[in-house]
Write an enzyme that holds these catalytic residues in place. Structure first.
Site, PDB file in Angstrom:
ATOM      1  N   CYS A   1       0.820  -1.235   0.000  1.00  0.00           N
ATOM      2  CA  CYS A   1       0.000   0.000   0.000  1.00  0.00           C
ATOM      3  C   CYS A   1       0.848   1.277   0.000  1.00  0.00           C
ATOM      4  O   CYS A   1       1.963   1.303   0.486  1.00  0.00           O
ATOM      5  CB  CYS A   1      -0.933   0.106   1.200  1.00  0.00           C
ATOM      6  SG  CYS A   1      -2.026  -1.270   1.392  1.00  0.00           S
TER       7      CYS A   1
ATOM      8  N   ARG B   1       3.371   0.216  -5.340  1.00  0.00           N
ATOM      9  CA  ARG B   1       3.155  -0.405  -4.030  1.00  0.00           C
ATOM     10  C   ARG B   1       1.839  -1.184  -3.955  1.00  0.00           C
ATOM     11  O   ARG B   1       1.505  -1.748  -2.926  1.00  0.00           O
ATOM     12  CB  ARG B   1       3.169   0.664  -2.927  1.00  0.00           C
ATOM     13  CG  ARG B   1       4.473   1.432  -2.850  1.00  0.00           C
ATOM     14  CD  ARG B   1       4.404   2.488  -1.791  1.00  0.00           C
ATOM     15  NE  ARG B   1       4.341   1.939  -0.458  1.00  0.00           N
ATOM     16  CZ  ARG B   1       5.371   1.575   0.279  1.00  0.00           C
ATOM     17  NH1 ARG B   1       6.588   1.700  -0.215  1.00  0.00           N
ATOM     18  NH2 ARG B   1       5.208   1.098   1.483  1.00  0.00           N
TER      19      ARG B   1
ATOM     20  N   TRP C   1      -2.686  -2.469  -1.658  1.00  0.00           N
ATOM     21  CA  TRP C   1      -2.236  -3.834  -1.945  1.00  0.00           C
ATOM     22  C   TRP C   1      -2.922  -4.670  -0.881  1.00  0.00           C
ATOM     23  O   TRP C   1      -2.585  -4.597   0.301  1.00  0.00           O
ATOM     24  CB  TRP C   1      -0.715  -3.888  -1.831  1.00  0.00           C
ATOM     25  CG  TRP C   1      -0.138  -5.273  -1.844  1.00  0.00           C
ATOM     26  CD1 TRP C   1       0.248  -6.016  -0.771  1.00  0.00           C
ATOM     27  CD2 TRP C   1       0.156  -6.062  -2.984  1.00  0.00           C
ATOM     28  NE1 TRP C   1       0.746  -7.221  -1.176  1.00  0.00           N
ATOM     29  CE2 TRP C   1       0.707  -7.279  -2.527  1.00  0.00           C
ATOM     30  CE3 TRP C   1       0.001  -5.876  -4.361  1.00  0.00           C
ATOM     31  CZ2 TRP C   1       1.102  -8.288  -3.393  1.00  0.00           C
ATOM     32  CZ3 TRP C   1       0.405  -6.895  -5.213  1.00  0.00           C
ATOM     33  CH2 TRP C   1       0.943  -8.079  -4.733  1.00  0.00           C
TER      34      TRP C   1
ATOM     35  N   ASN D   1      -1.061   2.010   5.901  1.00  0.00           N
ATOM     36  CA  ASN D   1      -0.223   1.003   5.240  1.00  0.00           C
ATOM     37  C   ASN D   1       0.387   0.151   6.346  1.00  0.00           C
ATOM     38  O   ASN D   1       0.995   0.704   7.265  1.00  0.00           O
ATOM     39  CB  ASN D   1       0.863   1.709   4.422  1.00  0.00           C
ATOM     40  CG  ASN D   1       2.035   0.805   4.068  1.00  0.00           C
ATOM     41  OD1 ASN D   1       3.169   1.235   4.065  1.00  0.00           O
ATOM     42  ND2 ASN D   1       1.761  -0.436   3.797  1.00  0.00           N
ATOM     43  N   GLY D   2       0.193  -1.174   6.271  1.00  0.00           N
ATOM     44  CA  GLY D   2       0.762  -2.044   7.299  1.00  0.00           C
ATOM     45  C   GLY D   2      -0.215  -3.148   7.652  1.00  0.00           C
ATOM     46  O   GLY D   2      -1.214  -3.348   6.964  1.00  0.00           O
TER      47      GLY D   2
ATOM     48  N   GLU E   1      17.891 -22.775  -7.077  1.00  0.00           N
ATOM     49  CA  GLU E   1      17.416 -21.391  -7.141  1.00  0.00           C
ATOM     50  C   GLU E   1      18.582 -20.437  -7.455  1.00  0.00           C
ATOM     51  O   GLU E   1      18.421 -19.498  -8.235  1.00  0.00           O
ATOM     52  CB  GLU E   1      16.721 -21.028  -5.816  1.00  0.00           C
ATOM     53  CG  GLU E   1      16.237 -19.607  -5.682  1.00  0.00           C
ATOM     54  CD  GLU E   1      15.208 -19.155  -6.719  1.00  0.00           C
ATOM     55  OE1 GLU E   1      14.722 -19.987  -7.497  1.00  0.00           O
ATOM     56  OE2 GLU E   1      14.927 -17.939  -6.764  1.00  0.00           O
TER      57      GLU E   1
ATOM     58  N   LYS F   1      18.573 -18.061 -10.680  1.00  0.00           N
ATOM     59  CA  LYS F   1      18.726 -16.596 -10.602  1.00  0.00           C
ATOM     60  C   LYS F   1      19.809 -16.139 -11.577  1.00  0.00           C
ATOM     61  O   LYS F   1      19.640 -15.167 -12.294  1.00  0.00           O
ATOM     62  CB  LYS F   1      19.117 -16.133  -9.194  1.00  0.00           C
ATOM     63  CG  LYS F   1      18.033 -16.134  -8.141  1.00  0.00           C
ATOM     64  CD  LYS F   1      17.013 -15.032  -8.266  1.00  0.00           C
ATOM     65  CE  LYS F   1      15.893 -15.394  -9.155  1.00  0.00           C
ATOM     66  NZ  LYS F   1      14.816 -16.211  -8.716  1.00  0.00           N
TER      67      LYS F   1
ATOM     68  N   GLU G   1      18.665 -16.519 -15.241  1.00  0.00           N
ATOM     69  CA  GLU G   1      17.601 -15.582 -15.606  1.00  0.00           C
ATOM     70  C   GLU G   1      18.125 -14.194 -15.937  1.00  0.00           C
ATOM     71  O   GLU G   1      17.686 -13.576 -16.892  1.00  0.00           O
ATOM     72  CB  GLU G   1      16.604 -15.433 -14.430  1.00  0.00           C
ATOM     73  CG  GLU G   1      15.631 -16.563 -14.285  1.00  0.00           C
ATOM     74  CD  GLU G   1      14.692 -16.353 -13.095  1.00  0.00           C
ATOM     75  OE1 GLU G   1      13.492 -16.551 -13.264  1.00  0.00           O
ATOM     76  OE2 GLU G   1      15.159 -15.983 -11.996  1.00  0.00           O
TER      77      GLU G   1
ATOM     78  N   HIS H   1      28.055 -38.404 -10.290  1.00  0.00           N
ATOM     79  CA  HIS H   1      27.359 -39.171 -11.330  1.00  0.00           C
ATOM     80  C   HIS H   1      27.194 -38.353 -12.615  1.00  0.00           C
ATOM     81  O   HIS H   1      26.246 -38.546 -13.359  1.00  0.00           O
ATOM     82  CB  HIS H   1      25.998 -39.632 -10.816  1.00  0.00           C
ATOM     83  CG  HIS H   1      26.106 -40.537  -9.635  1.00  0.00           C
ATOM     84  ND1 HIS H   1      26.548 -41.835  -9.720  1.00  0.00           N
ATOM     85  CD2 HIS H   1      25.900 -40.302  -8.310  1.00  0.00           C
ATOM     86  CE1 HIS H   1      26.577 -42.371  -8.514  1.00  0.00           C
ATOM     87  NE2 HIS H   1      26.188 -41.453  -7.637  1.00  0.00           N
TER      88      HIS H   1
ATOM     89  N   LYS I   1       7.100 -11.806 -15.899  1.00  0.00           N
ATOM     90  CA  LYS I   1       6.881 -11.902 -14.456  1.00  0.00           C
ATOM     91  C   LYS I   1       5.807 -12.933 -14.149  1.00  0.00           C
ATOM     92  O   LYS I   1       5.899 -13.684 -13.194  1.00  0.00           O
ATOM     93  CB  LYS I   1       6.471 -10.515 -13.939  1.00  0.00           C
ATOM     94  CG  LYS I   1       6.258 -10.446 -12.452  1.00  0.00           C
ATOM     95  CD  LYS I   1       7.582 -10.480 -11.724  1.00  0.00           C
ATOM     96  CE  LYS I   1       7.443 -10.720 -10.248  1.00  0.00           C
ATOM     97  NZ  LYS I   1       8.625 -11.392  -9.691  1.00  0.00           N
TER      98      LYS I   1
HETATM   99  C1  G6P Z   1       7.804 -16.899 -14.138  1.00  0.00           C
HETATM  100  C2  G6P Z   1       8.595 -15.902 -13.309  1.00  0.00           C
HETATM  101  C3  G6P Z   1       9.245 -16.619 -12.117  1.00  0.00           C
HETATM  102  C4  G6P Z   1       8.193 -17.328 -11.293  1.00  0.00           C
HETATM  103  C5  G6P Z   1       7.343 -18.281 -12.158  1.00  0.00           C
HETATM  104  C6  G6P Z   1       6.147 -18.787 -11.396  1.00  0.00           C
HETATM  105  O1  G6P Z   1       8.655 -17.814 -14.726  1.00  0.00           O
HETATM  106  O2  G6P Z   1       9.590 -15.296 -14.119  1.00  0.00           O
HETATM  107  O3  G6P Z   1       9.919 -15.682 -11.313  1.00  0.00           O
HETATM  108  O4  G6P Z   1       8.815 -18.067 -10.282  1.00  0.00           O
HETATM  109  O5  G6P Z   1       6.838 -17.586 -13.302  1.00  0.00           O
HETATM  110  O6  G6P Z   1       5.316 -17.711 -11.106  1.00  0.00           O
HETATM  111  P1  G6P Z   1       4.298 -17.667  -9.901  1.00  0.00           P
HETATM  112  O7  G6P Z   1       3.684 -16.291  -9.997  1.00  0.00           O
HETATM  113  O8  G6P Z   1       3.298 -18.746 -10.139  1.00  0.00           O
HETATM  114  O9  G6P Z   1       5.058 -17.867  -8.652  1.00  0.00           O
END
Ligand code: G6P
Length: 609
Positions: A2, A27, A74, A98-99, A482, A486, A489, A505, A604
């Site tokens: 928010c 936000r 939000w 906000n909070g 992960e 990262k 990506e 292996h 996203k």
């Molecule tokens: C896309 C985004 C990732 C995300 C994935 C799943 O590949 O780039 O960052 O982890 O979707 O998205 P979700 O909103 O379902 O977590």
């Protein structure tokens, strides 16, 4: 998350507040609202959805007045709707917030007993009623705000008007950000600098427990007990775009730094330390069902799937339920066998990922119960799931997920504790100890962020590598995945995550002096095993970047680089070790000059198959 804005001065408040809200839309944009005071009348306009809807409303029905407050929402408590949109009013009091208010259930009960009637599902409305209750007794606006805030537990930034005292605007904060802008004969207050930058560059940052009372001619700062404070203003030199990112170069870095706050918000109100239990407000599955569960499925995509992999460790270890985990696009087409006494957990930041949504429908279609862990309130997945655990990460704008991931881990951990208690695999005392550790985590994450400069330096050393290998074991294997994801990506460097024990292996064949190998080797129950795996890499000339906990001097002379994270319980290591993974990928990408926040080919939220 928010955004809030307040204005008091000689100009019409409404265009100034709208302009501020536009710059705070990052936000959240579930709803927006405004209240101005015009000759003793509160002009409240609220609209669901983006700010544009409020702008249209104001075009048809302007809100006049030279003081006012505004809000872009939000959603956390209560779905996105006009009824839940701020400002909230109780009698003469109008407020934006906000909070998250943690003790809202007990406060609401008490106020209801006193005859207060509520019209929204928000925790915010409770503060408005609380201020109003005290105001009715004392007739003193300032004192009423102080008394009300003294009773509130949780996080807040508030801006409050009183219809009977139209020459005052009061703002206060605890836990959520709030900045004051000092103009000429006018004052502004907002959640963030960009909301005020086109009017003034003189800003005063409120600290937790501080309050400010504005009149058109002056402002006074005090603590919540009423002791006066002297505050210095700062001149802001940021450009407007820099300001939206809070001075950070990229949203991703800002979001990495928001993690301590995001974690604290996700835990807030849920850790019942004294009882040794967990409260999950929208779980909506009864204890008997949860006690009788024979199987859990966790389904997700991308980073959320990695969170699910850690969740499997939590649920199996703490709640002793067998967990099967799958990628949503696989699960939906494999005709899964879903027993009646099973639970399917969907993990999704956006709540809109097409494959995860389809997997949810597949589970429902087969008569299974569903629960989602989701960051966006009232998203498709949240609406269709039987139960919900919201992560309170706030909007995540950088495509590479960071704060959403660590808050998903916290949500899965809280769920494991809750199930552990219901299924009696976890004692109240053990739960208490785990919750105490969890509550320490935001501070430890703050400490971990101090690695920033060191990791930036490390990135310089390894930026030209063609490939990276990430190794981890147990609950850190998903963090290896992960870390590799990262890096792929945002820097476009090829990277693989592998279970450390599986390295021999196959991937061991890749190791030479040009291959950086990130090894997650903090002190935990598999420490010795991972050290052996690491030695195997060193023996073949691999460049090891070891992520250790505390001072692990023994490893120092064996490796090319050592990153030391604070010591935490081994079940919380996945959360703490995620931070160096994020920072390493971030700085390598910055050095490579890629588009960090919007990397090529990625989205996203993937709302198509
Ligand atoms: C896309 C985004 C990732 C995300 C994935 C799943 O590949 O780039 O960052 O982890 O979707 O998205 P979700 O909103 O379902 O977590």
């Amino acid at each position: 998350m928010c955004g809030i804005v307040g204005y008091i001065g000689l100009q019409q408040a409404s265009p100034i507040i709208l302009d501020g809200l536009r710059r705070l839309e990052y936000r959240g944009y579930d709803s927006a609202g405004i209240c101005t005071l015009d000759e003793g009348v509160a002009q409240i306009r609220r609209a669901q959805g983006k700010l544009l809807n409020l702008e249209n409303l104001l075009y048809d029905n302007p809100a006049r007045g030279t003081r006012g407050v505004g809000h872009t929402r939000w959603a956390t408590h209560g779905r996105p709707s006009e009824i839940n949109a701020h400002p909230h009013r109780a009698g003469s009091i109008v407020l934006v917030h906000n909070g998250i208010i943690e003790n809202y259930i007990s406060l609401k009960g008490r106020l209801q007993d006193l005859g207060h009637q509520f019209s929204s599902e928000t925790d915010t409305e409770i503060i408005a009623h609380l201020v109003e209750d005290h105001y009715r007794d004392s007739g003193d606006f300032e004192q009423a705000v102080r008394q009300a805030l003294a009773e509130v537990k949780g996080a807040y930034a508030v801006a409050i008007l009183c219809i009977d005292e139209p020459d005052k605007l009061i703002a206060a904060k605890l836990g959520s950000p709030l900045v004051v802008g000092q103009g000429k004969g006018e004052y502004f207050v907002a959640s963030d600098i960009p909301a005020m930058l086109s009017h003034t560059r003189e800003m005063i940052f409120l600290e937790d427990g501080e309050m400010v009372v504005f009149t058109p001619l002056a402002m006074r700062f005090s603590d919540l007990a009423g002791n006066p404070l002297t505050k210095q203003s700062k001149t802001i030199t940021w450009s407007p775009t820099m300001a939206e990112k809070g001075g950070y170069r990229h949203f991703m870095l800002k979001e990495i730094y928001e993690q301590p706050r995001a974690l604290a918000d996700t835990i807030a109100g849920r850790a019942l330390v004294e009882e040794g239990d967990v409260y999950l407000e929208d779980l909506d599955l009864d204890d008997a069902q949860l006690a009788g569960l024979e199987k859990i499925f966790i389904i997700a995509c991308g980073t959320s799937w990695h969170a699910g992999l850690v969740g499997k460790f939590y649920l199996e270890k703490i709640a002793r339920v067998p967990v099967e985990i799958d990628i949503a696009s696989e699960f939906r087409y494999r005709d899964p066998i879903i027993p009646a006494n099973s639970l399917t957990i969907l993990v999704s930041q956006s709540g809109e990922t097409a494959d995860t949504l389809a997997a949810l429908r597949e589970a429902h279609g087969k008569g299974g119960k569903t629960l989602c862990i989701c960051n966006v309130v009232d998203s498709s997945i949240a609406r269709e799931s039987d139960g919900i655990i919201y992560t309170h990460a706030g909007p995540e704008i950088g495509v590479a997920s960071t704060k959403a991931f660590t808050t998903q881990l916290v949500a899965l951990y809280l769920l494991a504790l809750k199930l552990g208690r219901i299924r009696r695999s976890l004692s109240a005392a053990d739960c208490q100890a785990r919750l105490a550790d969890l509550l320490e985590l935001p501070r430890k994450l703050e400490e971990t962020l101090e690695l920033d400069a060191e990791i930036e330096e490390l990135a310089r050393e390894f930026v030209n590598a063609r490939d990276f290998l990430y190794l981890g074991r147990g609950n850190l294997y998903p963090i290896a995945l992960e870390g590799a994801l990262k890096l792929k990506e945002i820097s476009y460097i090829h990277a693989e995550g592998y279970p450390a024990g599986e390295m021999k292996h196959g991937p061991i064949a890749l190791i030479d002096e040009d291959l950086p190998v990130v090894v997650l080797v903090p002190r935990n129950s598999t420490y010795d095993k991972v050290v052996s795996n690491m030695e195997e890499v060193c023996a073949r000339g691999g460049q090891v970047i070891a992520v250790v906990s505390g001072d692990d001097e023994e490893l120092l002379d064996k490796v090319a680089a050592l990153i030391s994270v604070p010591t935490v319980d081994e079940d919380l290591l996945p959360i703490i070790t995620s931070v160096p993974m994020q920072l390493l990928a971030y700085y390598i990408a910055v050095l490579k000059g890629t588009d960090v926040d919007q990397p090529r080919n990625l989205a996203k939220s993937v709302t198509v198959e």
